[in-house]
Design a protein around this motif. Sequence first.
Motif, PDB file in Angstrom:
ATOM      1  N   SER A  70      -9.644   0.894  -7.887  1.00  0.00           N
ATOM      2  CA  SER A  70      -9.323   1.559  -6.616  1.00  0.00           C
ATOM      3  C   SER A  70      -7.889   1.263  -6.178  1.00  0.00           C
ATOM      4  N   ALA A 108     -13.472   3.442   3.206  1.00  0.00           N
ATOM      5  CA  ALA A 108     -12.205   3.078   3.834  1.00  0.00           C
ATOM      6  C   ALA A 108     -12.406   2.666   5.283  1.00  0.00           C
ATOM      7  N   GLU A 109     -11.474   1.847   5.767  1.00  0.00           N
ATOM      8  CA  GLU A 109     -11.451   1.526   7.186  1.00  0.00           C
ATOM      9  C   GLU A 109     -10.590   2.586   7.868  1.00  0.00           C
ATOM     10  N   ALA A 169      -4.177   8.357   3.370  1.00  0.00           N
ATOM     11  CA  ALA A 169      -5.034   7.343   2.777  1.00  0.00           C
ATOM     12  C   ALA A 169      -4.126   6.298   2.146  1.00  0.00           C
ATOM     13  N   LEU A 184      -6.412   6.070   6.920  1.00  0.00           N
ATOM     14  CA  LEU A 184      -7.445   5.357   6.179  1.00  0.00           C
ATOM     15  C   LEU A 184      -6.825   4.225   5.370  1.00  0.00           C
ATOM     16  N   THR A 185      -7.475   3.077   5.364  1.00  0.00           N
ATOM     17  CA  THR A 185      -7.122   2.008   4.436  1.00  0.00           C
ATOM     18  C   THR A 185      -8.238   1.975   3.402  1.00  0.00           C
ATOM     19  N   VAL A 186      -7.934   2.472   2.217  1.00  0.00           N
ATOM     20  CA  VAL A 186      -8.927   2.670   1.168  1.00  0.00           C
ATOM     21  C   VAL A 186      -9.311   1.341   0.533  1.00  0.00           C
ATOM     22  N   LYS A 187     -10.622   1.128   0.416  1.00  0.00           N
ATOM     23  CA  LYS A 187     -11.155  -0.075  -0.213  1.00  0.00           C
ATOM     24  C   LYS A 187     -11.820   0.233  -1.552  1.00  0.00           C
ATOM     25  N   VAL A 244     -14.431   8.060  -0.928  1.00  0.00           N
ATOM     26  CA  VAL A 244     -13.708   6.835  -0.621  1.00  0.00           C
ATOM     27  C   VAL A 244     -14.479   6.048   0.430  1.00  0.00           C
ATOM     28  N   ARG A 294       0.845  -1.201   0.000  1.00  0.00           N
ATOM     29  CA  ARG A 294       0.000   0.000   0.000  1.00  0.00           C
ATOM     30  C   ARG A 294       0.876   1.244   0.000  1.00  0.00           C
ATOM     31  N   ILE A 338      -3.514   3.332  -0.160  1.00  0.00           N
ATOM     32  CA  ILE A 338      -4.167   2.771  -1.342  1.00  0.00           C
ATOM     33  C   ILE A 338      -3.356   1.582  -1.838  1.00  0.00           C
TER      34      ILE A 338
END
Length: 148
Positions: free
Chosen positions: A89, A119-120, A80, A139-142, A117, A63, A82
């Motif tokens: 994404s 995100a978690e 963020a 943020l961990t973008v999903k 977004v 990421r 990604i």
Amino acid sequence: MKIILLMISVLFAIGCAKDYTGKPVEYARLCDKENNKQMVEVTGFFKHDGSAMCSKSGSDPMRCPVKFVDNPDNPNPPSANIDLGSGKSSIENVEGKGLVIHDEKVQVVAAADKVKVTAEVFVSSAPPSPDIKTAPCVLTVKKIEKIN
């Protein structure tokens, strides 16, 4: 027989595809403790200088962190993270262009593109320090969706 196997494979792929959804939150409330370890949906813009220090942890994918801002002058935006790649994404490093972000339709996201977004959120338990120039969450973008 081949047709049956093909149909089973297609149905399996559709069933395994994740359509991430989250709780809609306002940007100003993104780093609130109540959002810790929650999947959220928030709008803003990606801001980066063309490079990022990508990393991998355990079995997670590689990421790359970029700033996620609500306006260009935001002094302490969250990062963020990604997934590195060239699909939905994701973010990739294109020679001669630097970082290129793709939305869920695999279209390029420009710096001026407003996005939503999913995100978690991971909120830091440490009190904010005046020396740190980032928000107290990551943020961990999903999923990345362009907003027209």
